[in-house]
Design a protein around this motif. Structure first.
Motif, mmCIF file in Angstrom:
data_model
loop_
_atom_site.group_PDB
_atom_site.id
_atom_site.type_symbol
_atom_site.label_atom_id
_atom_site.label_comp_id
_atom_site.label_asym_id
_atom_site.label_seq_id
_atom_site.Cartn_x
_atom_site.Cartn_y
_atom_site.Cartn_z
ATOM 1 N N VAL A 1 -9.708 6.401 4.779
ATOM 2 C CA VAL A 1 -9.785 4.890 4.720
ATOM 3 C C VAL A 1 -9.337 3.846 3.660
ATOM 4 C CG1 VAL A 1 -11.316 3.225 6.183
ATOM 5 C CG2 VAL A 1 -11.675 5.343 6.639
ATOM 6 N N TYR A 2 -10.287 4.058 2.838
ATOM 7 C CA TYR A 2 -9.998 3.801 1.720
ATOM 8 C C TYR A 2 -8.253 3.367 0.843
ATOM 9 C CZ TYR A 2 -10.310 2.337 -3.479
ATOM 10 O OH TYR A 2 -10.217 1.514 -4.445
ATOM 11 N N ASN A 3 -7.793 4.537 1.359
ATOM 12 C CA ASN A 3 -6.328 4.226 0.257
ATOM 13 C C ASN A 3 -5.452 3.513 1.451
ATOM 14 O OD1 ASN A 3 -6.328 6.284 -2.006
ATOM 15 N ND2 ASN A 3 -6.319 8.263 -0.116
ATOM 16 N N LEU A 4 -5.951 3.247 3.174
ATOM 17 C CA LEU A 4 -5.162 2.609 4.360
ATOM 18 C C LEU A 4 -5.222 1.419 4.333
ATOM 19 C CD1 LEU A 4 -6.105 4.408 7.833
ATOM 20 C CD2 LEU A 4 -4.015 4.298 6.170
ATOM 21 N N LEU A 5 -6.823 1.212 3.835
ATOM 22 C CA LEU A 5 -7.203 -0.607 2.733
ATOM 23 C C LEU A 5 -6.605 -0.931 1.653
ATOM 24 C CD1 LEU A 5 -10.334 -0.235 4.132
ATOM 25 C CD2 LEU A 5 -9.256 -1.878 5.370
ATOM 26 N N ARG A 6 -6.049 0.096 0.788
ATOM 27 C CA ARG A 6 -5.402 -0.260 -0.428
ATOM 28 C C ARG A 6 -4.310 -0.826 -0.484
ATOM 29 N NH1 ARG A 6 -4.824 2.677 -5.635
ATOM 30 N NH2 ARG A 6 -4.070 4.216 -3.986
ATOM 31 N N THR A 7 -3.826 0.232 0.288
ATOM 32 C CA THR A 7 -2.257 0.059 0.424
ATOM 33 C C THR A 7 -1.440 -1.184 1.647
ATOM 34 O OG1 THR A 7 -2.199 2.263 0.590
ATOM 35 C CG2 THR A 7 -0.156 2.170 0.867
ATOM 36 N N TYR A 8 -2.556 -1.073 2.578
ATOM 37 C CA TYR A 8 -1.002 -1.587 3.682
ATOM 38 C C TYR A 8 -2.782 -2.958 3.478
ATOM 39 C CZ TYR A 8 0.601 2.207 4.671
ATOM 40 O OH TYR A 8 1.608 3.718 4.718
ATOM 41 N N LYS A 9 -1.632 -4.047 4.501
ATOM 42 C CA LYS A 9 -2.892 -5.387 5.109
ATOM 43 C C LYS A 9 -3.253 -4.827 6.688
ATOM 44 C CE LYS A 9 -0.728 -8.686 1.166
ATOM 45 N NZ LYS A 9 -1.501 -8.358 -0.049
ATOM 46 N N VAL A 10 -4.217 -4.749 6.376
ATOM 47 C CA VAL A 10 -4.575 -3.741 7.782
ATOM 48 C C VAL A 10 -6.638 -4.555 7.711
ATOM 49 C CG1 VAL A 10 -2.973 -1.945 8.045
ATOM 50 C CG2 VAL A 10 -5.493 -1.194 6.732
ATOM 51 N N LYS A 11 -6.290 -4.330 8.479
ATOM 52 C CA LYS A 11 -7.870 -4.748 8.843
ATOM 53 C C LYS A 11 -8.553 -3.431 9.643
ATOM 54 C CE LYS A 11 -9.007 -7.284 12.767
ATOM 55 N NZ LYS A 11 -9.082 -8.981 13.562
ATOM 56 N N ILE A 12 -9.460 -3.305 9.367
ATOM 57 C CA ILE A 12 -10.227 -1.642 9.899
ATOM 58 C C ILE A 12 -11.579 -2.173 10.061
ATOM 59 C CG2 ILE A 12 -11.036 0.876 9.796
ATOM 60 C CD1 ILE A 12 -8.259 1.101 7.832
ATOM 61 N N ARG A 13 -11.878 -1.769 11.623
ATOM 62 C CA ARG A 13 -13.146 -1.554 12.180
ATOM 63 C C ARG A 13 -13.832 -0.155 12.292
ATOM 64 N NH1 ARG A 13 -15.040 -5.020 17.256
ATOM 65 N NH2 ARG A 13 -17.021 -5.045 17.422
ATOM 66 N N LEU A 14 -14.597 -0.512 11.239
ATOM 67 C CA LEU A 14 -14.868 0.732 11.135
ATOM 68 C C LEU A 14 -15.740 1.190 12.154
ATOM 69 C CD1 LEU A 14 -14.936 3.992 9.189
ATOM 70 C CD2 LEU A 14 -16.841 1.885 7.911
#
Length: 121
Positions: free
Chosen positions: A16-29
């Motif tokens: 999850v961290y790598n997704l947030l760091r790599t892409y400009k995405v909003k994640i609902r955890l």
């Protein structure tokens, strides 16, 4: 859930961290065991670092599907990190576009019925 080891949890959160760091995405955890324990929108990796994870009991996939349904949560797809041990999802809470991410020593017996399974190695 209680069946997830600290090592597996760390692997999940690292993804999850790598997704947030790599892409400009909003994640609902949405963190859960038998019930939803946490529901937080993350916009960057720093927000994840400041998040405390709760839970650790038995696992209900159905209660999370019901939660998503009742809250009217809109999503493009769901990435569900789990060891696969849990209950069946009721047809009335049918979720679309689900990708199940399973670590070593996991089972896909139930989750394979509800989307695509990817194994972490």
């Amino acid at each position: 859930s209680g069946s997830i080891s600290q090592e597996e949890l760390n692997e999940f959160l690292s993804e999850v961290y790598n997704l947030l760091r790599t892409y400009k995405v909003k994640i609902r955890l949405i963190v859960h065991d038998y019930e939803v324990c946490d529901d937080k929108v993350l916009r960057n990796a720093k927000e994840l670092l400041n998040t405390t994870i709760h839970g650790g009991g038995g696992t209900s996939f159905n209660n999370v599907a019901k939660y998503i349904h009742q809250k009217g949560i809109r999503y493009k797809f769901i990435v569900w990190f789990t060891d696969g041990y849990g209950d069946y999802i009721d047809k009335q809470f049918k979720l679309k576009n689900v990708v199940w991410i399973l670590p070593k020593n996991s089972t896909d017996d139930i989750v394979k019925n509800y989307g695509k399974v990817i194994r972490m190695y």
